[in-house]
Design a protein around this motif. Structure first.
Motif, short mmCIF file in Angstrom:
data_model
loop_
_atom_site.label_atom_id
_atom_site.label_comp_id
_atom_site.label_asym_id
_atom_site.label_seq_id
_atom_site.Cartn_x
_atom_site.Cartn_y
_atom_site.Cartn_z
N LYS A 266 -14.00 11.75 45.35
CA LYS A 266 -15.40 11.33 45.21
C LYS A 266 -15.46 9.88 44.71
N TRP A 267 -16.38 9.13 45.27
CA TRP A 267 -16.59 7.74 44.82
C TRP A 267 -17.40 7.80 43.53
N LYS A 268 -16.72 7.59 42.40
CA LYS A 268 -17.37 7.77 41.10
C LYS A 268 -18.30 6.64 40.72
N PHE A 269 -17.84 5.39 40.86
CA PHE A 269 -18.68 4.27 40.42
C PHE A 269 -18.33 2.99 41.13
N PHE A 270 -19.29 2.10 41.11
CA PHE A 270 -19.09 0.71 41.51
C PHE A 270 -19.87 -0.12 40.50
N SER A 271 -19.14 -0.92 39.72
CA SER A 271 -19.80 -1.61 38.61
C SER A 271 -19.21 -2.98 38.43
N LEU B 150 -21.33 7.88 51.53
CA LEU B 150 -20.14 8.04 50.70
C LEU B 150 -20.47 8.19 49.22
N MET B 151 -21.76 8.12 48.90
CA MET B 151 -22.17 8.10 47.50
C MET B 151 -22.47 9.47 46.92
N GLY B 152 -22.61 10.48 47.75
CA GLY B 152 -22.96 11.79 47.23
C GLY B 152 -24.41 11.85 46.75
N THR B 153 -24.76 12.97 46.15
CA THR B 153 -26.13 13.17 45.66
C THR B 153 -26.11 13.89 44.32
N GLY B 154 -27.26 13.87 43.67
CA GLY B 154 -27.40 14.61 42.42
C GLY B 154 -26.50 14.12 41.31
N ALA B 155 -25.94 15.08 40.56
CA ALA B 155 -25.15 14.74 39.38
C ALA B 155 -23.86 14.02 39.73
#
Length: 246
Positions: A238-243, A129-134
């Motif tokens: 898109k899952w942008k961030f987890f912080s 679910l995190m995608g790749t690259g940029a």
């Protein structure tokens, strides 16, 4: 004496007959009791997890908070931009969304996928679910090259299951819709990231205390903003961030 014996025998037979009659009546009454309804067949595991998460097992705080809104709390509040580490400001309003059916379809779908992955107990299921690259999900500050290892490093256990539990907790709340119409637009969980803590209603404070301790909340109030974990999803799903952190 024979007549007495006959009478005694008759009495015994009559008593036995009455006992059987009473027992038969009790049995007949018990048969009239409604039987336990059979349980419905189990549905697919993933769908069951999402349904449980949406309210059957984990109650949603929406109704109580919505009553507060009717009493004067606005559905919009001042909040930070989507940058997860920015404190709330007074000039960037964020829409607070508590009804998850109002989310755009791609955002709703990604949230459901995150719920299913986190509920599985296997942190590696988040990788897909995190995608790749940029466009890869920003996980914390990227302490490790592998984002899954970064998640594990912030968990209290070696398998990252505490982080999965936290992810479920924050996704159980409403979302803050940040930076609408800009490249940074995002739906951020929990919605506390989009509100000034001093403006939380009592029901909202209870909602927040489902995620953090009273001591954590006191510390946040000193700093003026929510500073625990948060997750962001872009409008296109898109899952942008987890912080976490300030």
């Amino acid at each position: 004496m024979p007549k007495l014996s006959i009478r005694l025998s008759a009495a015994i037979v009559l008593a036995a007959a009455m006992t059987m009659a009473v027992g038969g009546q009790a049995l007949a009454l018990s048969e009239l009791r409604p039987s336990v309804e059979p349980q419905e067949p189990e549905r697919g595991q993933s769908r069951a997890i999402v349904q449980a998460f949406e309210g059957t097992t984990l109650p949603q705080p929406g109704p109580a908070i919505n009553r507060s809104a009717q009493a004067g709390d606005s559905t919009k509040t001042t909040a930070p931009p989507a940058n997860p580490n920015t404190a709330p400001s007074d000039d960037k309003p964020a829409e607070i969304i508590r009804d998850m059916t109002k989310l755009p379809a791609p955002v709703k779908q990604m949230r459901e996928k995150l719920v299913e992955a986190a509920a599985s107990g296997d942190v590696t299921r988040l990788r897909d679910l995190m995608g790749t690259g940029a466009t890869q999900t920003q996980v914390m500050n990227g302490e490790f090259e592998d984002p899954i290892e970064t998640l594990k490093s912030f968990s209290g256990d070696a398998d990252g299951q505490e982080i999965l539990a936290i992810l479920l907790d924050i996704l159980s709340t409403g979302a803050a819709h940040f930076d609408i119409g800009t490249p940074e637009e995002a739906y951020v969980w929990p919605y506390f990231a989009g509100k000034q803590l001093s403006k939380l209603t009592p029901p909202e404070r209870v909602d927040l205390l489902r995620i953090v301790t009273a001591g954590d909340l006191a510390g946040m109030e000193e700093n003026g903003n929510y500073n625990f974990f948060r997750a962001g999803i872009s409008p296109d799903g898109k899952w942008k961030f987890f912080s976490g952190g300030d």
